[in-house]
Design an enzyme around this catalytic site. Structure first.
Site, PDB file in Angstrom:
ATOM      1  N   ASN A 104       0.830  -1.189   0.000  1.00  0.00           N
ATOM      2  CA  ASN A 104       0.000   0.000   0.000  1.00  0.00           C
ATOM      3  C   ASN A 104       0.868   1.242   0.000  1.00  0.00           C
ATOM      4  OD1 ASN A 104       0.532   0.347   3.011  1.00  0.00           O
ATOM      5  ND2 ASN A 104      -0.643  -1.553   3.019  1.00  0.00           N
ATOM      6  N   SER A 158      -8.319  -1.137   1.736  1.00  0.00           N
ATOM      7  CA  SER A 158      -7.809  -2.436   2.196  1.00  0.00           C
ATOM      8  C   SER A 158      -8.280  -3.577   1.305  1.00  0.00           C
ATOM      9  CB  SER A 158      -8.301  -2.679   3.625  1.00  0.00           C
ATOM     10  OG  SER A 158      -7.834  -3.912   4.116  1.00  0.00           O
ATOM     11  N   SER A 212      -6.491   1.022   4.111  1.00  0.00           N
ATOM     12  CA  SER A 212      -5.529  -0.060   4.367  1.00  0.00           C
ATOM     13  C   SER A 212      -5.484  -0.414   5.847  1.00  0.00           C
ATOM     14  CB  SER A 212      -4.142   0.392   3.926  1.00  0.00           C
ATOM     15  OG  SER A 212      -3.168  -0.475   4.447  1.00  0.00           O
ATOM     16  N   ASP A 236      -3.066  -1.129   7.403  1.00  0.00           N
ATOM     17  CA  ASP A 236      -1.826  -0.587   7.956  1.00  0.00           C
ATOM     18  C   ASP A 236      -1.878   0.931   8.131  1.00  0.00           C
ATOM     19  OD1 ASP A 236      -0.348  -3.096   7.999  1.00  0.00           O
ATOM     20  OD2 ASP A 236      -0.433  -2.996   5.832  1.00  0.00           O
ATOM     21  N   HIS A 278       4.372   0.508   1.953  1.00  0.00           N
ATOM     22  CA  HIS A 278       4.601  -0.767   2.642  1.00  0.00           C
ATOM     23  C   HIS A 278       4.425  -1.878   1.607  1.00  0.00           C
ATOM     24  CE1 HIS A 278       4.469  -4.100   5.340  1.00  0.00           C
ATOM     25  NE2 HIS A 278       3.180  -4.303   5.203  1.00  0.00           N
ATOM     26  N   HIS A 316       5.519  -6.348   0.808  1.00  0.00           N
ATOM     27  CA  HIS A 316       6.138  -7.602   1.242  1.00  0.00           C
ATOM     28  C   HIS A 316       7.073  -8.087   0.135  1.00  0.00           C
ATOM     29  CE1 HIS A 316       3.301  -8.854   4.720  1.00  0.00           C
ATOM     30  NE2 HIS A 316       3.076  -7.591   4.451  1.00  0.00           N
ATOM     31  N   ASP A 370      23.852   5.272  -2.745  1.00  0.00           N
ATOM     32  CA  ASP A 370      23.215   6.335  -3.535  1.00  0.00           C
ATOM     33  C   ASP A 370      21.880   6.776  -2.921  1.00  0.00           C
ATOM     34  OD1 ASP A 370      25.124   6.680  -5.526  1.00  0.00           O
ATOM     35  OD2 ASP A 370      24.263   5.176  -6.857  1.00  0.00           O
ATOM     36  N   HIS A 385       8.247  -9.170   9.728  1.00  0.00           N
ATOM     37  CA  HIS A 385       7.177  -8.629   8.935  1.00  0.00           C
ATOM     38  C   HIS A 385       7.719  -8.236   7.551  1.00  0.00           C
ATOM     39  CE1 HIS A 385       3.455  -5.711   8.936  1.00  0.00           C
ATOM     40  NE2 HIS A 385       3.614  -6.344   7.808  1.00  0.00           N
ATOM     41  N   TYR A 393      24.624  14.769  -9.292  1.00  0.00           N
ATOM     42  CA  TYR A 393      24.027  13.732 -10.139  1.00  0.00           C
ATOM     43  C   TYR A 393      22.741  14.286 -10.728  1.00  0.00           C
ATOM     44  CZ  TYR A 393      21.969   9.263 -11.497  1.00  0.00           C
ATOM     45  OH  TYR A 393      21.396   8.228 -12.201  1.00  0.00           O
TER      46      TYR A 393
END
Lengths: 246, 246, 246, 246
Positions: free
Chosen positions: A43, A59, A88, A90, A109, A111, A134, A183, A241
């Site tokens: 998310n 969610s 969400s 979270d 977030h 996984h 960097d 997690h 850069y």
């Protein structure tokens, strides 16, 4: 304040939220484009700092069903301001980070598998080369495990709190991501787009770091002069850069 | 020299640079096609040896925004000859290699993950099989770490210098690539296309080499007779791979 | 033999070769579709057993430039019968296998990375599960290294000879592939299509086998009753997998 | 029962089977979309509990040739009720699971590489993080090896029986998948779609778990409070992930 100026402010807020909904929606789709998510396991949110309103993915909705309109708007206390869907699960983690760090404009977030492996292993991703340097000025830390009490009550809020605790007094933007133990990673940036960018970086350097250790188990962290050079080449007052000073 | 012959030369140079811009642009896109780059983490250059002018990718521009026209032309001292954008931040590294090795016509730098892992590990990629031997006549060396002084001043130039130092007296085209410690690979070739080809080879053999060592930690380098056979089957006076002698 | 019957035979041969050219071309493209090749690092051939003519990929030609018409036809002694291009540099290896094993109708050589890692490691791929057992009735053997003399003269022919030596008296079709040490895999089948199928299997089981050993370094080979069951479920007189008895 | 009500039931069954054929066909294609299968190495089935009829993929048919119409309908004893093709060779395994667990509505079998590596290693996939805990309430168990007798007679049925034996008295839906030793994973769900979803989860967490152990060989299983939290956040009476209570 005149009626007109109130109307003007409302109109301006409406325009900013519309733009932010679009950004957050696109940033969520970018998670898929960069192969960071399986199913709905990720998310993105973004904040309008002037109003303190946050736009976040709903969610458990499939990426193909997302649109700017079904993004959810919540305030910094988590009250839904606009939207028919649940935000969400979270959200409370995102909000804690927004509350503690005014520099943060977007949070991600995921996984993503290689970063998640480091989080499951409970190990910080060491800074082993310039790819890492960097973007991250030092290791990507792994927060401590939550206690059973922290898990039982206000779990998502407490997840935010251990992230904040891990960051401590260090510069939150100089290492724009963290692993939550057992997690997965959270990353952030000045806006949702940059937060996604940093989520990609965490996944790439996570994979490189494991391979590096497999080739040479006794490798040590990057020379600090090289870390400085690469980080400061891209960030800070003397960055050179790209096409413009940042 | 007559006015006409000067005009003819200018016209010929203009044609060559136009062709080289196209080649370098396409070679940069090939980095993406071969999955060697994340974001803008890679660059290709090519040189017109007659004029000593180099065409190189602009710094920090997304691959989708590149075109032949926004490639930057610099001379061997790094002065911008054509172009409104900053050249790649790694330009000074490319230039040092062009200055020292007249055989080189194109240079590539990437952070391709498997080769970068070897660079981060500070280990040469050993020649373990014919895939490697078809392109690299021996290990793909890893340059020494730069000193703090070399990093602090003229970092990119000094990166070129440690590559040159590592090559030493050996045939630069017989092992057309090198790892820069704690950083990532550089490869080269007779032209930008071949330099990209060699960047792919480095990434593939880097991955194979790690897997080989995971299967058999005590494996030794390829039999030198087989190394000779495969390298010389593709390169040198008696090459017989492909449709024409090289 | 009447003039008419000779004409009929010539016409039949022409038809068969045309069909075989198409099959071999498509089988070469299948190597790309199955992600088994980088650049031109792979080749497929097929044989017309009635005439003893072999159709094989030309050497060093990009997959996008291949067509049925530029496949090369050679006889069992390697003489070019049709075609303007050089046949694959590995032709002599293919021919040795066709000469020794009349059951073989198609041959594939690739440098697919996971199988090549086992070849570079000089280790047979052990039969660790049913995925392997469905196609290979035992380990996928690794041939011995060639001697310097075997490399120096008739290298590709000698590569074929060590494969033949490794197969020995075993059933060549019951384990339709082999690793050549420090080099890469060869596979075969009753036709080019099946040889490609087996090349995919070798790559997949090579990767699975390494991961299996990483999870459990002391794993032993599959129970022989299970090996029998799976191999014979798909092969032999009592096969019952799929829609028809084989 | 009146003639009319019989006709109505037949018509309703026909409609349900038509819908189930479509679901099972799509779920089989989803195996390919999620990169879980090579060639035909996977199968999905679904059951209509009211009639006890199962729809399953035909054996050895390429994914591109599948359609709703060529799915095979069998009863719980494996008799073909509709269809001209042989059902999957693994049908007897599916049937045993449907017979023993009325909660199961769909079953998937694949040889997805990372999960298969754990099966070949003969090891359960430990619950190491929340990605795992969101779907599996504890380790993904590995069934014991079949005896030679179990392999020799009714192999596929006995494969189902060792799965059932491994599940024992635990909640079959709380850990909706298992590894069959030296073979590969089976997963299930309330319908074919959810069974595919769980097959993806098994593959992803299998890969993450190996990487986790490579980073930290002494990692222990996820804190049980966190396992509870994540599993119950998505499942059970107080689930709050997604848009609706489950």
């Amino acid at each position: 304040m005149s009626e007109q100026s109130i109307l003007n402010e409302v109109s301006a807020l409406s325009d900013r939220l519309k733009a932010l909904r679009h950004q957050v929606w696109q940033a969520n789709l970018d998670l898929e484009r960069h192969n960071l998510v399986t199913f709905t396991w990720g998310n993105v949110s973004g904040i309008d700092r002037e109003s303190g309103l946050i736009v976040i993915k709903p969610s458990g909705v499939e990426y193909s069903d997302l649109c700017a309109e079904n993004m959810v708007v919540v305030d910094l206390q988590g009250q839904i301001v606009e939207g028919d869907l649940n935000p969400s699960s979270d959200t409370a983690t995102h909000l804690e980070l927004y509350r503690q760090f005014p520099e943060i404009g977007g949070i991600v977030h995921t996984h993503s598998p290689q970063a998640t492996a480091w989080a499951q292993a409970g190990k910080a991703i060491p800074a082993l080369g310039t790819t890492h340097a960097d973007y991250f000025y030092g290791p990507i830390e792994c927060a401590r495990a939550l206690s059973d009490e922290e898990i039982a009550t206000d779990y998502e809020l407490n997840t935010g709190k251990v992230i904040v605790e891990t960051i401590g007094d260090s510069d939150v933007m100089a290492s724009p991501g963290i692993l939550v133990k057992e997690h997965a990673p959270f990353t952030w940036g000045k806006d949702p787009h940059q937060a996604v960018h940093n989520a990609v970086v965490v996944e790439v350097v996570a994979g490189m770091a494991l391979q590096t250790l497999q080739i040479n188990a006794s490798v040590s962290a990057i020379n600090s002069a090289l870390l400085d050079k690469h980080y400061l080449r891209k960030h800070g007052a003397n960055a050179y850069y790209g096409q413009t000073k940042k």
